[in-house]
Design an enzyme around this catalytic site. Structure first.
Site, short mmCIF file in Angstrom:
data_model
loop_
_atom_site.label_atom_id
_atom_site.label_comp_id
_atom_site.label_asym_id
_atom_site.label_seq_id
_atom_site.Cartn_x
_atom_site.Cartn_y
_atom_site.Cartn_z
N TYR A 473 -50.90 -7.95 -20.11
CA TYR A 473 -50.88 -6.74 -20.95
C TYR A 473 -51.96 -6.80 -22.02
O TYR A 473 -52.85 -5.99 -22.07
CB TYR A 473 -49.49 -6.57 -21.57
N ASP A 637 -46.17 12.07 -17.40
CA ASP A 637 -46.47 11.04 -18.38
C ASP A 637 -47.14 11.69 -19.60
O ASP A 637 -48.29 12.09 -19.54
CB ASP A 637 -47.40 9.98 -17.78
N HIS A 672 -43.99 7.87 -18.12
CA HIS A 672 -44.69 6.61 -18.37
C HIS A 672 -43.95 5.42 -17.78
O HIS A 672 -44.50 4.33 -17.68
CB HIS A 672 -44.88 6.44 -19.88
#
Length: 704
Positions: A473, A637, A672
């Site tokens: 990430y 999203d 999302h």
């Protein structure tokens, strides 16, 4: 400093890859002549029209791309087998930790393949009943329950729903005893908690409804409201946020409902803190922290003494106390000082629990409110523990424990004795003993040591031919700690290796580690990820022909950036809901709040040039052979708008010089990620794994 030039002329162009590889007939994507001027540099944006999520042209493009993608996927011979195994493994009962509200005990339960977990309750006699079933909210299971909050007596409930995965939701009120709706709904609520004040009303946060599309229009003026029960929403009072613009505002009450705590921020890191004494009618809102230089959270109070978790003058976080009468930062006193390990905190049963992360692994210490150490809590193994929170009168607290090979297990914890006992252990058809996780430390480009945990089946030969997914990430102070995943379990069963790197930009080593991967140091994150891949190849866990990189959101940006910088290093790229246009991300929804991590193209010429250099949409080059790429996003999203992925896919399809496919899978009625139905999640993971193995020339090894 930016000037936009828009013309209506559109020209059609066939992607280069479609000409080179007739087996993948990519849709014709129109190219416009939009350009932007940044500090004297003209930047074309030919696919700007894909930002209009409401246009018929964009809808047609989405449909055409999905047709190409699913036609490709259905030809993979083992795709259905992977999906079948995922469904079988996913089909186990999941029950959450219980929580008490009024005279009932509540818990979530999923029988295995239900799209959304169901909220149940038991009365004091033990009689169980369904209390709230989100599966009845929509026919396709894409409307989810995103928040619930009972009032203090447990007689009233406010719950928030999300439709199609959107961050925008509705708060619905009901009588918790009779389960009858109160007929009140608060519309168009986004990024909000719910904080009841008695039975009279509650606090919530939202934005003014934007002009244009709810899914993409900019939202940057958050406000805290108070809703009085029985009054129409238009009469809701603004409590905080009218004085100046702030992008994120939240309100919570201490358990005794004496203090209203208000947090306010303009970015994803750093925020102001305010307090109001509700026991004194007409009392003012008092400033505790008046800047955006640190993050602070009230975790508990005893009378007027406040207990605060903060990284103010403590990059790894400490716990301080202060009297509510004079709550400014200058008066804060250490209760639990900062250590070399990163701290987060919770409170329950009259104790404070300090959660420490050391090299991405959890350890927990229990303290009393004087700061005296009660005990080091013995965890069931090496992994991630979460929980230890609850009301002051709770006699039992609950926590979860998991790692990459151990399904999440819930433990009941007695805070008086320190004893733990298994409360719920999931019955998953996966033999954890057959697999192992090892932590390694590798060296990044500038000499920084970075941890990575690698998980694989025992006996795996390190000969460079193992299909491997490298995940990371690297942003927003997020710490990646070990956690079990059904999807990853199937990958491991099929002979795959799963590696997770704890890159700079995350929170594993505190604020300094986070800051080392932000703004003009963002390249450190990409260098850390590239070095992780090189380590896996050097040590023969895998090779370039069997290595896939995966990440979502900020991690999608990570995948997009490293595959444009080192396309030779990876066989497969799996960017999900990625931030791909770094020059315009801050113009959509709440994107401007990410500027702490990224900076913006409007900040300075230096920042613009830095962003443009690594921005995935802008760094794709002609005549380069890029990895097989499988882009995933959702049409609802409104966190990272799908235009990021749309523009990235169109550009990569146009410029791809090699035969590897560039596909985009656009989930309809999905956002999302939060609230995605089980069916959607299984189908997407089956497609990801099938695409990955197929493009590596591999196939599933599991006989199950």
């Amino acid at each position: 400093m930016k000037k936009t030039i828009v013309t209506l002329a559109m020209v059609s162009g066939l992607g280069v890859a479609a000409q080179m590889n007739q087996n993948i007939p990519y849709p014709k994507t129109q190219k416009g002549t939009v350009t932007d001027n940044y500090f004297g540099t003209t930047v074309p944006d030919p696919y700007r029209w894909l930002e209009d999520d409401r246009s018929a042209e964009t809808a047609a493009w989405v449909k055409a791309e999905n047709e190409v993608t699913f036609n490709y996927l259905k030809k993979i011979p083992f795709r259905d087998a992977i999906k079948t195994r995922l469904e079988k493994l996913w089909n186990y009962e999941r029950i959450s930790a219980p929580f008490n509200e009024g005279s009932y005990t509540y818990y979530f339960k999923n029988n295995g393949l239900q799209n959304q977990s169901v909220l149940y309750r038991k009365d004091k006699s033990g009689k169980e009943e369904v209390f709230l079933d989100p599966n009845t909210f929509s026919k396709d299971g894409t409307t989810s329950l995103s928040n619930i909050e009972f009032n203090k007596t447990g007689t009233l409930l406010a719950y928030m729903i999300s439709e199609g995965g959107s961050d925008w939701g509705k708060i619905i009120l009901m009588d918790a005893i009779t389960k009858k709706p109160l007929g009140e709904t608060i519309e168009n609520v986004k990024f909000s908690g719910i904080a009841w004040k008695g039975s009279e009303g509650f606090y919530y946060s939202t934005y003014d409804k934007p002009d244009g599309s709810l899914l993409s229009a900019k939202t940057d003026e958050h406000k805290l409201y108070y809703h009085k029960l029985g009054a129409p929403q238009k009469e809701d009072r603004v409590v905080f946020g009218n004085d100046k613009k702030r992008r994120y505002i939240g309100g919570m009450l201490t358990e005794d409902e004496r203090f209203l705590i208000i947090s306010a921020a303009n970015s994803s890191s750093g925020g102001e803190l305010y307090i109001q004494d509700l026991s004194k009618p007409g009392s003012p809102i008092i400033t505790m922290a008046d800047n955006f230089d640190s993050d602070s959270h009230i975790i508990d109070n005893v009378g007027s003494t406040l207990y605060i978790s903060t990284n103010y003058k403590a990059p790894n976080t400490r716990i301080v106390t202060v009297d509510a009468a004079n709550p400014q930062q200058a008066n804060w006193k250490d209760l639990i000082p900062e250590t070399e390990n990163v701290l987060s905190a919770s409170a329950g049963s009259g104790y404070i629990f300090a959660h420490y992360i050391k090299d991405a692994i959890s350890s927990i210490k229990q303290y009393d409110h004087s700061g005296k150490l009660v005990r080091n809590i013995e965890l069931p193994g090496i992994g991630s523990a979460g929980g230890f929170g609850g009301k002051k009168n709770e006699k039992t607290l609950y926590y979860s424990f998991t790692n990459y090979t151990t399904p999440g297990t819930i433990f009941a914890f007695n805070p008086k004795t320190g004893k733990s006992a298994v409360y719920r252990k999931p019955n998953v058809d996966f033999n954890s003993d057959d697999y192992t996780s090892e932590q390694v430390f590798y060296t990044s480009k500038d000499g920084t040591k970075v941890p990575m945990i690698i998980t694989y089946k025992k006996g795996t030969k390190l000969n460079g031919t193992n299909p491997t997914i490298l995940y990371a990430y690297g942003g927003f102070n997020v710490s990646l700690t070990p956690a079990f995943s059904i999807a990853n379990a199937v990958w491991l069963e099929n002979g795959g290796i799963y590696a997770v790197a704890n890159l700079r930009g995350g929170g594993e080593y505190g604020k300094k580690w986070h800051d080392a991967g932000t703004k003009l140091q963002k390249q450190n994150v990409f260098d850390d990820f590239i070095a992780a891949a090189e380590f896996l190849i050097e040590k023969k866990y895998t090779s370039g022909d069997y290595l896939a990189v995966r990440g979502g959101s900020n991690g999608g940006l990570l995948v997009g950036a490293v595959t444009t910088q080192r396309p030779d290093l990876f066989k497969v790229a799996l960017p999900a809901v990625g931030v791909m246009d770094m020059l315009r991300y801050h113009t959509f929804t709440a994107g401007a709040g990410w500027a702490y991590d990224y900076g913006t193209s409007e900040d300075s010429k230096e920042m613009f040039e830095y962003l443009k250099k690594y921005s995935p949409v802008h760094s794709i080059k002609k005549d380069v052979k890029y990895p097989a790429t499988f882009i995933t996003t959702g049409d609802h999203d409104d966190r990272v708008v799908p235009a990021h992925s749309f523009k990235y896919a169109a550009t990569l399809q146009e410029y791809q010089a090699g035969p590897a496919p560039v596909l985009i899978r656009i989930e309809v009625n999905a956002g999302h990620g939060a609230g995605k139905s089980v069916a959607q999640t299984i189908a997407e993971n089956a497609d990801l794994q099938a695409f990955t193995l197929y493009n590596m020339g591999a196939s599933p090894k599991s006989g199950k």
